[in-house]
Structure formats: C-alpha cells, structure tokens
Design an enzyme around this catalytic site. Structure first.
Site, mmCIF file in Angstrom:
data_model
loop_
_atom_site.group_PDB
_atom_site.id
_atom_site.type_symbol
_atom_site.label_atom_id
_atom_site.label_comp_id
_atom_site.label_asym_id
_atom_site.label_seq_id
_atom_site.Cartn_x
_atom_site.Cartn_y
_atom_site.Cartn_z
ATOM 1 N N TRP A 127 -59.325 61.630 -5.154
ATOM 2 C CA TRP A 127 -58.530 60.969 -4.766
ATOM 3 C C TRP A 127 -58.191 62.266 -3.396
ATOM 4 C CZ3 TRP A 127 -52.830 61.025 -5.481
ATOM 5 C CH2 TRP A 127 -51.819 60.638 -4.735
ATOM 6 N N ASP A 208 -55.125 62.833 -14.439
ATOM 7 C CA ASP A 208 -53.712 62.312 -13.311
ATOM 8 C C ASP A 208 -54.548 61.177 -14.109
ATOM 9 O OD1 ASP A 208 -53.362 60.497 -11.438
ATOM 10 O OD2 ASP A 208 -54.205 61.167 -10.011
ATOM 11 N N ALA A 210 -53.164 57.105 -13.506
ATOM 12 C CA ALA A 210 -52.615 56.570 -12.997
ATOM 13 C C ALA A 210 -53.041 54.640 -13.043
ATOM 14 C CB ALA A 210 -53.457 56.756 -11.176
ATOM 15 N N LYS A 243 -48.713 51.243 -11.341
ATOM 16 C CA LYS A 243 -49.304 50.469 -10.869
ATOM 17 C C LYS A 243 -49.927 49.123 -12.243
ATOM 18 C CE LYS A 243 -51.478 53.036 -7.952
ATOM 19 N NZ LYS A 243 -52.300 52.903 -6.699
HETATM 20 C C1 LMR Z 1 -54.998 54.323 -3.168
HETATM 21 O O1 LMR Z 1 -56.022 55.411 -3.791
HETATM 22 O O2 LMR Z 1 -55.508 53.511 -2.642
HETATM 23 C C2 LMR Z 1 -53.378 54.447 -4.206
HETATM 24 O O3 LMR Z 1 -53.741 55.525 -4.988
HETATM 25 C C3 LMR Z 1 -52.361 54.755 -3.276
HETATM 26 C C4 LMR Z 1 -52.145 55.912 -2.540
HETATM 27 O O4 LMR Z 1 -51.052 56.365 -2.199
HETATM 28 O O5 LMR Z 1 -53.097 55.818 -2.218
#
Ligand code: LMR
Length: 393
Positions: A127, A208, A210, A243
């Site tokens: 990410w 992590d 999420a 989420k």
């Molecule tokens: C994403 O990866 O799209 C989500 O986790 C939202 C974000 O904050 O980037």
C-alpha cells in the site's frame, strides 16, 4: 514561512476519486479507492451499524472524554475479534486509533521510540501509504520480493530469500490477509515458512490487518495473525474497522502491541503517551458502535451475516470477471483473478494501458493496474472485460 513549502505529490489512490468525479461520461466505472460498493454503486451503512447508532442516540448520556488509549471495552472487543484466544490477555497492550492508517502511524512511532535504528521491511509492492509514512518519519526501510508479475501470484522463493536477509530486531510489515494492492495471498503452509524465517532472523512481525472478513471469512482471515501472535514474543498489529464495519469516515482502528507480560504495562503507557502527543483522545463514535455490535449477540450475528454477503458478492464478481475475460480474450491468463482474495487484484497492465482504459473507456483503476473488485456489478463486468481485451489483448 509558507514560502518554504514545496507542493506535495497527491496520493495516487485518493487523486482518482476527484478525477472520477470530474469525468462527465455517464458510462464511467470506478475501480479506484478501496471502498465496498453494492450493485447500485452505494457504499451502504451496514444494518447492525444503523441499529447500534439508533440505540446509541437513545441511550448515550455524555460525550465527555474517554480513555487516552480509547475505551477499554472497544480495545478488548476488537482485540478478541482479531486475536481470538491465541494469546493471553496479559500480553496485550492496545490503543484505539483514527482508522487503520492511524494504527500504522502509531505503530511506526512506537518502533521509532523503542528502536530508532530498526529497518522496516515492506512487501514489493505494498500500500503506497506504508513507505510514505515511513519516509516522512525518517525511518529506515527495505523491500522484500512478494509478487510474481508473470503469474500474478506470490514470488515465494524471492520472498523467503529476501526475508533471510532481515537483521535481528528489524520489523517486517506483513499484510494479514487480502494483500493490497495485489490480491495475492500466502497460504497456511507459506505463512508458517515465513514465520520460521522471521523467527530464525530474530525479526519483529508487524501485521497490517485492514480487510478481515473480506477474504476467506472473519476467522479465516485472522488465522495468520493469530499464528504469528502465538509464536512471537513481540508483535505489532494495526487493524482497521473501516472496511469490515463499513464505517470509513468514522476513523476506527486499533493498534495492538504484544509483549512479555512484564513489559506490558510499559508498552501500554507508551501507546497512551503517543496518542496524547499526536491527537490526545482517539475518535470514539465508530469504536462505540463496533463495541455495541460485538458485545450484543443479535447485532453481532446480523453484522457477521451482512459481512459474509459482502465477501461472497466480491468473490462472485471475481469469478464472473475471470470468466468474462476468458470469453473476451480466448485465454486463461486472467484466471488469477478468481484465485486472488479481498477487494483488490493487480491485473498486470502497463501504465499506458491503464491510462488508455481511463481516457478511452472511462474505466478508473490505480496506475499499477490495481482494481477494486467491489466497484463492479453484473452490468459492468463484461464492459470491463471487453475493454481489457481491446487494450491489452
Ligand atoms: C485503498 O488502498 O484504496 C484504501 O486503503 C484507501 C486508502 O486510504 O488508500
């Protein structure tokens, strides 16, 4: 003073939201930011969340401050949802945070406080906000191989080889389930092998989590985290309720730090200290709703049922898209979409192909060709498949 500021590069995921809004075409498709959407394109408020809000409105008598590390009942309920009974509670220090990002930020702050020289290892890719925050905090970071661009699965040999280079005391950030951005995930045997290497290297796992509940199921998605929690003396877990409870804007997350029983009180004190330095008290509204849902049998059962509907909807969209791409391209090379789990799949298109899809077809995805599966519906699946077949063959 402001003359000294340099323009910031906008976040590539969040930037897509605006670009999509500005596009006037009626037939556009948004596969950008990781937000669940139903078949009508709505990100619904979950039934149990609505019910808890109503109950809260009727029963809440004060909005005075709660604990600096969050409301203890939330921390306990969220930790139980994540850890099950994998570790005794006297090893668990925790703090409520503004969303999963807040938990990641506070975890990194804690690492910086405890071990400023430690390198934080990230999967390649990960990410984008992970390296962004680490860089902002001036911490050391390194990458381990994760994704095989050919197969769109895991580069397991590269992963294990690179983790073998981790120094004792280094921190290794792992996606507990539903890897973002790739959608490719380790199986139980591979997780055990990763744990073996990290244990041999004396590394500290940082998970992590999420998307618990979006991959193989609420319990299944926590299995790797629980295995790591039970095996390692020190573990960090940053989890989000954005989420799985659909409460994105409420900013509800938790940072869990597992340590030796003797260190727990000090770790807990440091978590509270870090909250105080950054924002004082964490947001409470979403955390309170989550607590009410997890503590009430009927609300919890309804929430779990709706979460499972959401998960199965995404899974069925995966299969439809893989089938539609097989028909549109006459090949099986997009079959990996049905194997991936969670909201995302990285398709393996070039940046130019991603731009063509946006400009010529009104299809929005992240520049690395990550799509949000939940942005699709029965009507748009064949449209996407046809566009990919035209652009990428
Ligand atoms: C994403 O990866 O799209 C989500 O986790 C939202 C974000 O904050 O980037």
């Amino acid at each position: 003073m402001f003359e000294a500021l340099k323009p910031q590069v906008p976040d590539q995921i969040l930037q897509l939201i605006q670009m999509y809004k500005d596009d006037l075409r009626a037939a556009k498709i948004d596969l950008g930011v990781g937000v669940y959407k139903d078949a009508t394109g709505l990100t619904p408020v979950m039934r149990a969340v609505k019910a808890a809000q109503k109950l809260l409105w009727e029963t809440e008598v004060t909005k005075t401050y709660t604990g600096l590390a969050g409301e203890p009942a939330f921390n306990l309920a969220a930790a139980r949802m994540i850890l099950g009974d994998s570790v005794p509670v006297d090893r668990v220090a925790s703090a409520s945070t503004p969303g999963g990002t807040g938990a990641i930020r506070q975890a990194l702050e804690l690492i910086k406080l405890a071990s400023p020289e430690a390198t934080v290892w990230l999967s390649n890719p990960t990410w984008p906000n992970h390296p962004s925050i680490i860089k902002y905090l001036g911490m050391k970071m390194a990458e381990y191989r994760y994704f095989d661009a050919e197969t769109r699965g895991i580069d397991f040999h590269g992963l294990i080889t690179d983790l073998g280079r981790v120094a004792p005391g280094d921190v290794v950030l792992l996606h507990g389930c539903c890897h973002n951005p790739t959608g490719a995930n380790l199986n139980a045997v591979e997780w055990a092998a990763v744990a073996d290497v990290l244990e041999a290297r004396g590394a500290i796992p940082f998970i992590d989590l999420a998307y618990q509940g979006f991959g193989d199921g609420l319990e299944e998605d926590a299995a790797a985290t629980r295995m790591i929690a039970a095996r390692f003396p020190q573990v960090l877990i940053a989890a989000s309720c954005s989420k799985n409870f659909g409460i994105y804007r409420e900013r509800t997350g938790i940072l869990i730090a597992l340590s030796d029983v003797k260190q727990r009180a000090t770790v807990q004190g440091n978590l509270a200290f870090l909250n105080r330095q950054n924002f004082s008290f964490p947001p409470d509204h979403g955390a309170r709703l989550v607590t009410m849902i997890l503590e009430d049998d009927a609300l919890r059962a309804d929430w779990k049922a709706e979460l499972e509907e959401v998960r199965l909807n995404m899974l069925s969209l995966r299969h439809s898209l893989a089938d539609a791409l097989r028909d549109a391209t006459g090949s099986d090379r997009y079959g990996f979409i049905a194997q991936h789990r969670g909201m995302f799949s990285r398709l393996g298109l070039t940046p130019e192909q991603v731009v063509t899809l946006r400009v010529e077809h009104g299809i929005y995805m992240v520049g690395d060709s990550r799509i949000n599966i939940a942005g699709l519906n029965a009507h748009t699946v064949p449209i996407l498949a046809a566009a990919i077949a035209t652009v990428a063959g």
